[in-house]
Write a protein that holds these residues in place. Sequence first.
Motif, PDB file in Angstrom:
ATOM      1  N   ASN A  50       0.789  -1.232   0.000  1.00  0.00           N
ATOM      2  CA  ASN A  50       0.000   0.000   0.000  1.00  0.00           C
ATOM      3  C   ASN A  50       0.821   1.282   0.000  1.00  0.00           C
ATOM      4  O   ASN A  50       0.324   2.329   0.355  1.00  0.00           O
ATOM      5  CB  ASN A  50      -0.992   0.009   1.169  1.00  0.00           C
ATOM      6  N   ALA A  51       2.087   1.210  -0.427  1.00  0.00           N
ATOM      7  CA  ALA A  51       2.912   2.424  -0.526  1.00  0.00           C
ATOM      8  C   ALA A  51       3.574   2.456  -1.897  1.00  0.00           C
ATOM      9  O   ALA A  51       3.972   1.422  -2.427  1.00  0.00           O
ATOM     10  CB  ALA A  51       3.977   2.447   0.566  1.00  0.00           C
ATOM     11  N   GLY A  52       3.663   3.642  -2.466  1.00  0.00           N
ATOM     12  CA  GLY A  52       4.296   3.784  -3.773  1.00  0.00           C
ATOM     13  C   GLY A  52       4.749   5.208  -4.005  1.00  0.00           C
ATOM     14  O   GLY A  52       4.436   6.112  -3.233  1.00  0.00           O
ATOM     15  N   ASP A  53       5.497   5.393  -5.083  1.00  0.00           N
ATOM     16  CA  ASP A  53       6.004   6.713  -5.446  1.00  0.00           C
ATOM     17  C   ASP A  53       6.688   7.400  -4.264  1.00  0.00           C
ATOM     18  O   ASP A  53       6.485   8.583  -4.008  1.00  0.00           O
ATOM     19  CB  ASP A  53       4.903   7.611  -6.008  1.00  0.00           C
ATOM     20  N   VAL A  54       7.493   6.642  -3.549  1.00  0.00           N
ATOM     21  CA  VAL A  54       8.184   7.175  -2.377  1.00  0.00           C
ATOM     22  C   VAL A  54       9.541   7.714  -2.832  1.00  0.00           C
ATOM     23  O   VAL A  54      10.247   7.063  -3.593  1.00  0.00           O
ATOM     24  CB  VAL A  54       8.370   6.090  -1.299  1.00  0.00           C
ATOM     25  N   ALA A  55       9.876   8.908  -2.368  1.00  0.00           N
ATOM     26  CA  ALA A  55      11.149   9.513  -2.757  1.00  0.00           C
ATOM     27  C   ALA A  55      11.606  10.502  -1.693  1.00  0.00           C
ATOM     28  O   ALA A  55      10.788  11.216  -1.088  1.00  0.00           O
ATOM     29  CB  ALA A  55      11.020  10.234  -4.089  1.00  0.00           C
ATOM     30  N   PHE A  56      12.934  10.527  -1.491  1.00  0.00           N
ATOM     31  CA  PHE A  56      13.501  11.537  -0.606  1.00  0.00           C
ATOM     32  C   PHE A  56      13.316  12.915  -1.225  1.00  0.00           C
ATOM     33  O   PHE A  56      13.268  13.058  -2.441  1.00  0.00           O
ATOM     34  CB  PHE A  56      15.009  11.293  -0.413  1.00  0.00           C
ATOM     35  N   TRP A  67      13.779  14.147   5.087  1.00  0.00           N
ATOM     36  CA  TRP A  67      12.349  14.032   4.782  1.00  0.00           C
ATOM     37  C   TRP A  67      12.141  13.292   3.475  1.00  0.00           C
ATOM     38  O   TRP A  67      12.964  13.364   2.571  1.00  0.00           O
ATOM     39  CB  TRP A  67      11.727  15.422   4.651  1.00  0.00           C
ATOM     40  N   PHE A  68      10.991  12.613   3.378  1.00  0.00           N
ATOM     41  CA  PHE A  68      10.577  11.997   2.126  1.00  0.00           C
ATOM     42  C   PHE A  68       9.058  12.013   2.032  1.00  0.00           C
ATOM     43  O   PHE A  68       8.360  12.217   3.031  1.00  0.00           O
ATOM     44  CB  PHE A  68      11.141  10.576   1.970  1.00  0.00           C
ATOM     45  N   SER A  69       8.569  11.818   0.826  1.00  0.00           N
ATOM     46  CA  SER A  69       7.127  11.785   0.566  1.00  0.00           C
ATOM     47  C   SER A  69       6.778  10.474  -0.120  1.00  0.00           C
ATOM     48  O   SER A  69       7.624   9.863  -0.776  1.00  0.00           O
ATOM     49  CB  SER A  69       6.712  12.932  -0.353  1.00  0.00           C
ATOM     50  N   GLY A  70       5.541  10.078   0.013  1.00  0.00           N
ATOM     51  CA  GLY A  70       5.075   8.877  -0.663  1.00  0.00           C
ATOM     52  C   GLY A  70       3.570   8.860  -0.772  1.00  0.00           C
ATOM     53  O   GLY A  70       2.877   9.570  -0.041  1.00  0.00           O
ATOM     54  N   ARG A  71       3.090   8.069  -1.721  1.00  0.00           N
ATOM     55  CA  ARG A  71       1.646   7.879  -1.876  1.00  0.00           C
ATOM     56  C   ARG A  71       1.243   6.598  -1.171  1.00  0.00           C
ATOM     57  O   ARG A  71       1.930   5.583  -1.256  1.00  0.00           O
ATOM     58  CB  ARG A  71       1.271   7.798  -3.351  1.00  0.00           C
ATOM     59  N   THR A  80      -1.091  11.438  -0.093  1.00  0.00           N
ATOM     60  CA  THR A  80       0.350  11.609  -0.006  1.00  0.00           C
ATOM     61  C   THR A  80       0.710  11.907   1.443  1.00  0.00           C
ATOM     62  O   THR A  80       0.019  12.683   2.112  1.00  0.00           O
ATOM     63  CB  THR A  80       0.820  12.768  -0.913  1.00  0.00           C
ATOM     64  N   SER A  81       1.768  11.278   1.902  1.00  0.00           N
ATOM     65  CA  SER A  81       2.230  11.539   3.267  1.00  0.00           C
ATOM     66  C   SER A  81       3.659  12.060   3.241  1.00  0.00           C
ATOM     67  O   SER A  81       4.408  11.809   2.308  1.00  0.00           O
ATOM     68  CB  SER A  81       2.139  10.272   4.125  1.00  0.00           C
ATOM     69  N   ARG A  82       4.005  12.803   4.273  1.00  0.00           N
ATOM     70  CA  ARG A  82       5.368  13.311   4.458  1.00  0.00           C
ATOM     71  C   ARG A  82       5.907  12.662   5.720  1.00  0.00           C
ATOM     72  O   ARG A  82       5.221  12.615   6.746  1.00  0.00           O
ATOM     73  CB  ARG A  82       5.348  14.829   4.633  1.00  0.00           C
ATOM     74  N   VAL A  97       8.960   8.884  11.126  1.00  0.00           N
ATOM     75  CA  VAL A  97       7.675   9.298  11.682  1.00  0.00           C
ATOM     76  C   VAL A  97       6.875   9.990  10.589  1.00  0.00           C
ATOM     77  O   VAL A  97       7.351  10.959   9.979  1.00  0.00           O
ATOM     78  CB  VAL A  97       7.863  10.236  12.898  1.00  0.00           C
ATOM     79  N   VAL A  98       5.683   9.475  10.363  1.00  0.00           N
ATOM     80  CA  VAL A  98       4.768  10.085   9.409  1.00  0.00           C
ATOM     81  C   VAL A  98       4.262  11.385  10.024  1.00  0.00           C
ATOM     82  O   VAL A  98       3.731  11.396  11.129  1.00  0.00           O
ATOM     83  CB  VAL A  98       3.581   9.154   9.084  1.00  0.00           C
TER      84      VAL A  98
END
Length: 171
Positions: A50-56, A67-71, A80-82, A97-98
Motif C-alpha cells: 500500500n505504498a508507492g512513489d516514495v522519494a527523498f 524528509w521523504f514523501s510517498g503515496r 500523499t504523506s510526508r 515518523v509520518v
Amino acid sequence: MSITVSENDPFDALHAADFAFARRAWVDAAPGRVYELISDVSAISRWSPNAGDVAFDPGAGPWDGAWFSGRNHRDGKEWTSRSQIVHADPGAGFGFVVGGAENGIVRWEWTLTPQGRGTVVQQSWKLIRLDPVLGTTRAELDALRRYMTNSVETTLTALAQWLAEERSSPS
C-alpha cells in the motif's frame, strides 16, 4: 478496579499505545544488505502492498532528520504523506515518523538482528498520538491496526522472498 473496553469507546477514552504492534521475519541477507534496501525509501513499493512513489526530498538521503514523501492507499482512498527519518543506524535499524518528528502521528521502525547467515527483521508500527484521520472509535482503530499488521506481514514476506531470489540468481 476493572476497565471496560468497548468497540464504541469515545475518542477521548482511547490510548494511542493500545494500537502498536511488531512483526518479525528471518531473511537470507546480512544486516548491512537489508539496511541498504529498507533505507532506500524509493524501493518500498517492491514489497509494500500500500505504498508507492516514495522519494527523498531533493538532496536528502537515509540519515536522521531527512524528509521523504510517498503515496499511500487503503480502502479505495489515496493520499500523499510526508515522513521524517528519526533513526538511521546502518546495519542495525531504520525508523521514520509520518508527519515528522515533532508533530507526527505514526512511527515506523525496522530493527535488524544478525542470525546465522541472515537477519531477523522486525518491523513495528506505533501510533504516537490519536488523530481523527486514522479513526475515531476503538473499532475503527482496531481495523486500522489489523490492516497495517497484514500490510507489514505482506511486506516482510515479500522482502524475504525478494532477497532469497536475489541470492539465488546468477551474478
